[in-house]
Design a protein around this motif. Structure first.
Motif, short mmCIF file in Angstrom:
data_model
loop_
_atom_site.label_atom_id
_atom_site.label_comp_id
_atom_site.label_asym_id
_atom_site.label_seq_id
_atom_site.Cartn_x
_atom_site.Cartn_y
_atom_site.Cartn_z
N ASP A 195 33.97 -1.73 34.11
CA ASP A 195 32.70 -2.26 33.59
C ASP A 195 32.38 -3.64 34.14
O ASP A 195 31.27 -4.14 33.95
N ARG A 196 33.35 -4.25 34.83
CA ARG A 196 33.15 -5.64 35.28
C ARG A 196 32.40 -5.73 36.60
O ARG A 196 31.84 -6.78 36.92
N ARG A 197 32.43 -4.67 37.39
CA ARG A 197 31.77 -4.67 38.70
C ARG A 197 31.11 -3.31 38.90
O ARG A 197 31.55 -2.32 38.34
N PRO A 198 30.12 -3.24 39.78
CA PRO A 198 29.49 -1.94 40.08
C PRO A 198 30.31 -1.17 41.11
O PRO A 198 29.88 -0.96 42.25
N TYR A 199 31.49 -0.73 40.72
CA TYR A 199 32.40 -0.07 41.66
C TYR A 199 31.76 1.16 42.29
O TYR A 199 30.91 1.84 41.68
N HIS A 200 32.21 1.46 43.50
CA HIS A 200 31.79 2.68 44.16
C HIS A 200 32.32 3.86 43.35
O HIS A 200 33.48 3.86 42.94
N PRO A 201 31.50 4.88 43.08
CA PRO A 201 31.99 6.00 42.28
C PRO A 201 33.17 6.72 42.93
O PRO A 201 34.02 7.28 42.23
N GLN A 202 33.24 6.70 44.27
CA GLN A 202 34.38 7.35 44.92
C GLN A 202 35.64 6.51 44.76
O GLN A 202 36.75 7.06 44.73
N LYS A 203 35.51 5.19 44.65
CA LYS A 203 36.67 4.35 44.35
C LYS A 203 37.20 4.66 42.97
O LYS A 203 38.41 4.88 42.77
N LEU A 204 36.32 4.71 41.97
CA LEU A 204 36.76 5.06 40.62
C LEU A 204 37.29 6.49 40.59
O LEU A 204 38.24 6.80 39.86
N GLY A 205 36.70 7.35 41.41
CA GLY A 205 37.15 8.73 41.46
C GLY A 205 38.58 8.86 41.95
O GLY A 205 39.38 9.59 41.36
#
Length: 496
Positions: free
Chosen positions: A33-43
């Motif tokens: 929630d702290r940064r707009p991470y790339h969805p593939q990174k979170l994936g």
């Protein structure tokens, strides 16, 4: 004994698992929630953790998998169930993480034992014994590691009589060359479910569709085999090349698997060396790859460790401009930047020359606050962690520190022209410095050298660059400054 595995400790045979009675895994979401991470990174992180959990249970481990907003919340639940538990954890490389996690555990009545991280070949103790004072250079470390690990050696000397094949590894592919195939690991049900959850749960930057990264040990091993079999032979000569429409070329694409712990550096290096021993890959390709994994990756980990927290705080050149919108929106007529930003947006990845000589080079010449650029790399790349991006971006990429680099890695458009096919189809003229159609890299390059002359003129290998600075007339400098100022205005307005 309870072993605590973090989200990047996903190898099924980490040494810390020996003798484990229980495995604790914490899927904490507050970081996302702290940064707009790339969805593939979170994936890759969350799907990797969930797959590792299932494989550990199949192997017979008792796994406490706790999903919570924070580590603190998860540990509250864990110690409610297991009062006074003794946890063992591989020492995390991120600065201050070990102390923070120990405090979380001890404040809840538990104990935390830290052990070596087997995702690396060189321990902190070994590096500190090798390093002489506060100045250390990669080439010296790399040769020491080759000898220490016995890699590509003929006695005590390098095979082939050379440590470094960089000169052979700066070719551009011929026009009839086609990149070797790139593997795809299409999401299974668990990974698809995870990606959909990421979509609904977090504000992200980048494309989710097209996700094809390894998130299991089996897929990571297949990716390693695919690289060695199909792309390693061409990797060396073309590792610095850039081609329009090609995001992977012959690069390994293994960094995310290494940094998650799905692969170990030793097995990756051994696979490449064995290909050379079978005459299936040339020495320049194998040495170049070994240099990345056994040399640079290990070196960055220790540079980060030795220079934090100062590394993440200062800037030798006192820059403070905001990152222009094109890094977020990808809207620019500069073909090289458009390609590189698109690669990151679409896949959470760009190869090392795009990172250094396009994305970082432009930001450096533009005068971006290097810490904002570091943030962009951190949330945008699938293989990014603070210990990875901070030294690479703040040291090599932007020269915010001279802890391990002797000069900024900057260039005009000439480098991009030499190593890519971008300039041929770009509306900007790579041979022009001033004037409306001139390549933005050119005026920004000279303006950068002039703006930071007091700091850079006597630095490292900058003598040749400043001999060219000295040849320019005042009228040339007026035109360069005017062009650079206009380019910065246009970039910030999204009109570059």
């Amino acid at each position: 004994m309870t072993v605590w595995l973090l989200g990047d400790h996903l190898h099924p045979s980490h040494h810390v698992l020996d003798g484990a009675d229980r495995v604790l895994m914490v899927e904490a979401t507050d970081f996302a929630d702290r940064r707009p991470y790339h969805p593939q990174k979170l994936g890759v992180v969350f799907a990797g953790m969930r797959h590792a959990r299932d494989r550990l249970r199949e192997a017979g481990y008792t796994v406490d998998y706790r999903r919570a907003d924070s580590f603190g919340d998860a540990l509250d639940a864990h110690f409610d169930a297991h009062p006074g538990d003794d946890l063992t954890l591989m020492r995390p490389p991120s600065h201050g993480a070990a102390a923070r996690l120990r405090e979380l555990v001890t404040s809840r009545g538990g104990t935390l034992t830290l052990v070596d991280d087997d995702r690396f070949r060189c321990s902190p103790e070994a590096f500190d014994e090798w390093a002489d004072g506060d100045e250390f250079r990669h080439e010296d470390f790399y040769r020491w590691m080759r000898r220490r690990e016995g890699v590509l050696l003929d006695g005590d000397d390098p095979v082939g009589g050379r440590w470094n094949y960089d000169e052979e590894n700066r070719e551009t592919p011929p026009k009839d060359w086609s990149p070797p195939p790139t593997p795809r690991y299409d999401p299974d049900d668990l990974t698809r479910e995870t990606l959909e959850w990421v979509d609904s749960e977090f504000d992200t930057w980048g494309e989710r569709e097209g996700f094809a990264w390894p998130v299991t040990r089996a897929d990571a091993l297949d990716a390693l085999d695919h690289f060695v079999s199909h792309r390693l032979p061409a990797f060396g000569p073309y590792q610095d090349a850039m081609l329009g429409g090609e995001w992977a070329l012959a690069h390994s694409l293994l960094a995310s698997s290494l940094n998650l712990g799905l692969l170990r550096p030793g097995e990756v290096v051994d696979a490449a060396v064995e290909a050379w021993e079978r005459d299936e890959a040339p020495i320049e390709s194998v040495e170049g790859f070994v240099r990345q994994v056994l040399g640079w990756r290990e070196f960055m980990r220790h540079v980060y460790r030795r220079t934090m927290p100062e590394l993440a705080e200062g800037d030798l050149l006192d820059r403070e401009r905001a990152l222009p919108p094109l890094y977020y929106e990808g809207e620019t007529e500069m073909r090289c930047l458009d390609e590189a930003v698109s690669h990151v947006y679409e896949r959470g990845y760009a190869h090392h020359i795009e990172r250094l000589m396009v994305l970082s080079n432009f930001a450096t010449l533009y005068g971006v606050d290097p810490h904002e650029l570091n943030e962009w790399f951190h949330f945008g790349f699938v293989d990014a962690y603070h210990w990875v991006t901070a030294p690479n971006v703040l040291g090599m990429g932007t020269f915010a520190t001279d802890a391990f680099t002797s000069k900024p890695y900057v260039s005009s458009g000439n480098y991009v022209d030499r190593m890519s096919d971008h300039c041929a189809d770009c509306p900007y003229d790579v041979d022009a410095t001033t004037g409306e159609g001139a390549c933005p890299f050119n005026a920004l390059y000279w303006d950068f050298l002039k703006e930071h002359e007091e700091t850079l003129r006597g630095t490292g290998r900058m003598g040749l660059m400043y001999s060219h600075v000295d040849r320019k007339s005042e009228s040339e400098w007026d035109a360069i400054r005017e062009r650079a100022a206009r380019l910065r205005e246009r970039a910030m307005a999204g009109e570059l």
